[in-house]
Write an enzyme that holds these catalytic residues in place. Sequence first.
Site, PDB file in Angstrom:
ATOM      1  N   PHE A 280       0.861  -1.190   0.000  1.00  0.00           N
ATOM      2  CA  PHE A 280       0.000   0.000   0.000  1.00  0.00           C
ATOM      3  C   PHE A 280       0.897   1.239   0.000  1.00  0.00           C
ATOM      4  O   PHE A 280       0.737   2.157   0.801  1.00  0.00           O
ATOM      5  CB  PHE A 280      -0.945   0.014   1.205  1.00  0.00           C
ATOM      6  CG  PHE A 280      -1.745  -1.243   1.380  1.00  0.00           C
ATOM      7  CD1 PHE A 280      -2.938  -1.435   0.682  1.00  0.00           C
ATOM      8  CD2 PHE A 280      -1.318  -2.242   2.238  1.00  0.00           C
ATOM      9  CE1 PHE A 280      -3.683  -2.597   0.852  1.00  0.00           C
ATOM     10  CE2 PHE A 280      -2.052  -3.408   2.408  1.00  0.00           C
ATOM     11  CZ  PHE A 280      -3.233  -3.588   1.716  1.00  0.00           C
ATOM     12  N   GLU A 300       1.193  -1.275  -4.914  1.00  0.00           N
ATOM     13  CA  GLU A 300       0.103  -0.298  -4.787  1.00  0.00           C
ATOM     14  C   GLU A 300      -0.908  -0.557  -5.899  1.00  0.00           C
ATOM     15  O   GLU A 300      -0.535  -0.920  -7.017  1.00  0.00           O
ATOM     16  CB  GLU A 300       0.671   1.117  -4.890  1.00  0.00           C
ATOM     17  CG  GLU A 300      -0.329   2.240  -5.037  1.00  0.00           C
ATOM     18  CD  GLU A 300      -1.287   2.344  -3.862  1.00  0.00           C
ATOM     19  OE1 GLU A 300      -2.506   2.466  -4.128  1.00  0.00           O
ATOM     20  OE2 GLU A 300      -0.833   2.290  -2.709  1.00  0.00           O
ATOM     21  N   CYS A 374      -4.340   4.061  10.252  1.00  0.00           N
ATOM     22  CA  CYS A 374      -5.182   5.195  10.618  1.00  0.00           C
ATOM     23  C   CYS A 374      -6.456   4.735  11.322  1.00  0.00           C
ATOM     24  O   CYS A 374      -7.344   5.540  11.572  1.00  0.00           O
ATOM     25  CB  CYS A 374      -5.530   6.023   9.379  1.00  0.00           C
ATOM     26  SG  CYS A 374      -6.466   5.107   8.131  1.00  0.00           S
TER      27      CYS A 374
END
Length: 416
Positions: A280, A300, A374
């Site tokens: 990623f 990615e 996150c």
Amino acid sequence: MSVRTVAIDSLGAKGDGIATSPDGPLFVPFSLPGETVGVAVNGAVGTLMSIAKASPERQEPPCRHFGPDGVNGTCGGCTLQHAADPLYHMFKRQLVIDALASKGIQTEVAPLIPAAPGERRRVVLTARRTEKALLLGYNQMSSHHLVHIEECPIASPGIVGRLDAIRRIALALASNAEPFRITVLEVESGLDLSVDGVAKLDNPRRRRAVEAVLALRGISRLSVGGEVIVEPIKPIVRFGTVPVTPPPGSFTQATRKAEAAMAELVLDALGKAKRVADLFSGSGTFALRIAARARVHAVESDEKALKALDAAARSTQGLKPVTVERRDLFRRPLMTSELKPFDALVFDPPRAGAEAQMAELARSSVKTVVAVSCNPLTLARDLALLIAGGYRLKSVTPIDQFLWSAHVEAVAVLEK
């Protein structure tokens, strides 16, 4: 709707105060633990009407657009400006602790690396044309009502100082009263504006937008729907020392300070690793820094981001070899056999985490894994899978870059 007085016991995961009521938990935005408040109750939500007893950790919000008494409405950009730093920092760290505990992970969590006002280099604004003006700001909390802002204490001075310029460009693009979004990224050469949600540009509006950008200083690029409309100066961000031109509207860490803190933790954990996989990878936030010391394979799914990373690596001297692979790691994770060449791996997935990839990684022989997340809940799930596969959790560090919100980043280091 009824009005009652309640005592606030704790802060919920979204930053709302929580009171106990006969009908279950009552969520009261803009309240703090230890307070006695008057609320208008509607189901499980209480609207703050008055404060009979204030918490000693309540502070005056720094922005006039914040809270139930906001001058132009309650801006939904922040939820915790009324909480003093000690309480606010404890709340953010506790989000990570609680998420880990929910998966049975008991470990020491480092102190929060805090954020400060004026650090946000990336914000997403909403614009809407009215009969009298162009409104620019954030949606009211839990509403489509647009709160027009004149200031934003979380945003960098470079963004706040150009709000009038952004309004002029938005006005040139607007064809009706429908709202649209403007992603603003502060780059080395000014502001990079990426607009989504406007009606298809006709020639007059395209011309007006170009003229507006060229007449203003400090606008590096304007894109609409991913199409570059005008680019007076190539937008550049640096990942470490490597200059990168990110695709329009692409993901970039919201603050330079948080990005630097994450990168330092990642690089320290990798140590003397010689071959690293960066999953990623985006446009190279970590890969291009790692390449200063080790071979990197960046994976990615976003083709434009990957091309930006590859172009930056090819045009920068002194880096170790960087290879790139376009691949959807949710649908087609790297298999255990494909992970054999790597002695270290970094992954920084979207909020959904990387469950499918963890199943393969847990069976691998990769010695060092660094997880950047996150979302504490999906991070905890992913870490639990790795721990079950034989990895030992060495450290977890929470990082704040979304100031006065309920969002927190974390970097975790594991070894096998």
